[in-house]
Write a protein that holds these residues in place. Sequence first.
Motif, PDB file in Angstrom:
ATOM      1  N   ALA A  97       1.118  -1.057   0.315  1.00 31.14           N
ATOM      2  CA  ALA A  97      -0.110  -0.071  -0.238  1.00 31.14           C
ATOM      3  C   ALA A  97       0.974   1.240   0.414  1.00 31.14           C
ATOM      4  CB  ALA A  97      -0.862   0.282   1.191  1.00 31.14           C
ATOM      5  N   ALA A 108       1.784   3.214  -2.887  1.00 27.00           N
ATOM      6  CA  ALA A 108       0.809   4.714  -3.722  1.00 27.00           C
ATOM      7  C   ALA A 108       1.670   5.593  -3.699  1.00 27.00           C
ATOM      8  CB  ALA A 108      -0.534   4.567  -2.932  1.00 27.00           C
ATOM      9  N   ARG A 123      -5.345   8.068 -10.571  1.00 22.36           N
ATOM     10  CA  ARG A 123      -5.810   7.676  -9.655  1.00 22.36           C
ATOM     11  C   ARG A 123      -5.841   5.745  -9.893  1.00 22.36           C
ATOM     12  NH1 ARG A 123     -11.678   7.181  -8.152  1.00 22.36           N
ATOM     13  NH2 ARG A 123     -11.930   6.789  -6.067  1.00 22.36           N
ATOM     14  N   TYR A 124      -6.090   5.516 -10.991  1.00 24.73           N
ATOM     15  CA  TYR A 124      -6.173   3.939 -11.944  1.00 24.73           C
ATOM     16  C   TYR A 124      -5.040   3.597 -11.482  1.00 24.73           C
ATOM     17  CZ  TYR A 124      -7.117   0.010 -14.020  1.00 24.73           C
ATOM     18  OH  TYR A 124      -7.432  -1.369 -14.934  1.00 24.73           O
ATOM     19  N   ARG A 181      -2.647   4.786 -10.162  1.00 25.89           N
ATOM     20  CA  ARG A 181      -2.344   4.287  -8.314  1.00 25.89           C
ATOM     21  C   ARG A 181      -2.270   3.124  -7.331  1.00 25.89           C
ATOM     22  NH1 ARG A 181       0.684   8.915  -6.423  1.00 25.89           N
ATOM     23  NH2 ARG A 181       0.295  10.673  -7.644  1.00 25.89           N
ATOM     24  N   HIS A 182      -4.016   2.405  -7.684  1.00 26.47           N
ATOM     25  CA  HIS A 182      -4.750   1.469  -7.569  1.00 26.47           C
ATOM     26  C   HIS A 182      -3.773   0.477  -8.281  1.00 26.47           C
ATOM     27  CE1 HIS A 182      -7.642  -1.036  -7.231  1.00 26.47           C
ATOM     28  NE2 HIS A 182      -7.187  -1.839  -7.673  1.00 26.47           N
ATOM     29  N   LEU A 183      -3.627   0.116  -9.509  1.00 28.22           N
ATOM     30  CA  LEU A 183      -2.618  -1.096  -9.906  1.00 28.22           C
ATOM     31  C   LEU A 183      -1.385  -0.812  -9.443  1.00 28.22           C
ATOM     32  CD1 LEU A 183      -3.572   0.395 -14.205  1.00 28.22           C
ATOM     33  CD2 LEU A 183      -3.934  -2.477 -12.768  1.00 28.22           C
ATOM     34  N   VAL A 214       0.033  -0.820  -6.201  1.00 25.40           N
ATOM     35  CA  VAL A 214      -0.319  -1.602  -5.237  1.00 25.40           C
ATOM     36  C   VAL A 214      -0.909  -2.775  -5.126  1.00 25.40           C
ATOM     37  CG1 VAL A 214      -1.468  -1.515  -3.308  1.00 25.40           C
ATOM     38  CG2 VAL A 214      -0.550   1.168  -3.863  1.00 25.40           C
ATOM     39  N   GLU A 215      -2.178  -2.898  -6.332  1.00 25.69           N
ATOM     40  CA  GLU A 215      -2.444  -4.172  -6.363  1.00 25.69           C
ATOM     41  C   GLU A 215      -1.498  -4.840  -7.128  1.00 25.69           C
ATOM     42  OE1 GLU A 215      -5.398  -5.635  -4.823  1.00 25.69           O
ATOM     43  OE2 GLU A 215      -4.935  -7.127  -6.112  1.00 25.69           O
TER      44      GLU A 215
END
Length: 270
Positions: free
Chosen positions: A233, A236, A250-251, A253-255, A257-258
Amino acid sequence: MIPAAFDYVRPTSVDDAVRLLAELGDDARPLAGGHSLVPLMRLRMARPSVLVDIGRLAELQRVEVVGDRLHVGAMVRHVELERSGTVREHVPLLADTARQVGDVQVRNRGTIGGNIAHADPAADYPAVTVVLGAEMVTTKRTIPASAFFEGLFTTVLEHDELLREVVFPLSPGPYRYLKHGQRLFDWATVAVAVHRGTEGWRVGLTNCGPVPVRALECERALADGTALEDAAALVAEEIHPVADLRASTRYKRHLAVELTRRALEVAERP
Ligand code: FAD
């Protein structure tokens, strides 16, 4: 689309190529696999006056272990890295990455040297060189990967300086390159390279800024025993993605982390 007119020369040695680049000046460009340079020429975003074709220089084609290092010549093609038993045994993260570059035509022609010298933020090898602590050996000097990439499509290479080889420490530990693209065989919207060596985990991200990003806070948290999910996490806040046609910041950052969480989990599995 048709490129602007250009001349073409084929040097017979690396020394000859460097001499030609120096003599011909800023408008001459080395040609390797042509899979980044030629599309730019067709769009007239690049207009070199002369192409110096380094494609047949045997000096740039070696894949060899010397002591505790793997030497990979600049003209080694993606497909050779993907298939080489030596690479798979000693630096498996590099082989794992090579098999995810473009499609089979791209892998048959494109080279590691061209990919790195081009410094596209979405290219796959730069983050891997940073994570593994590779060195770029040029015709003038040796540069740590962490100091090689200067910005968007920019490296520290001078116009008459060729990348000769990329030298990797032997890195057999747990590893994974995980990439998310919009389509099969696509460039990375975001990708992550992870490797665990004697100094712990290293984590690097592709297309999360103008140059590859090493996620140092995430690495420190992993060394302190933080759970994988919580450590991932932290990525990010360590990246500087730019919105593009593929994804919003935003997407991305999500990618990031995931993908980091998944890569660490998968790499941990026996
Ligand atoms: P070239 O196009 O010949 O050269 C690129 C640049 O590097 C030029 O400026 C050239 O002058 C310079 N250069 C080349 N060699 C040297 C050297 N030894 N020393 C100094 N400068 C040098 N890449 C990815 O990472 N991931 C992908 O998913 C991906 N998908 C692709 C899909 C398509 C359809 C295409 C066309 C390309 C794709 N690529 C991808 C890019 C591909 O990997 C290219 O092969 C690579 O980026 C450039 O390597 P090249 O050998 O073709 O270099």
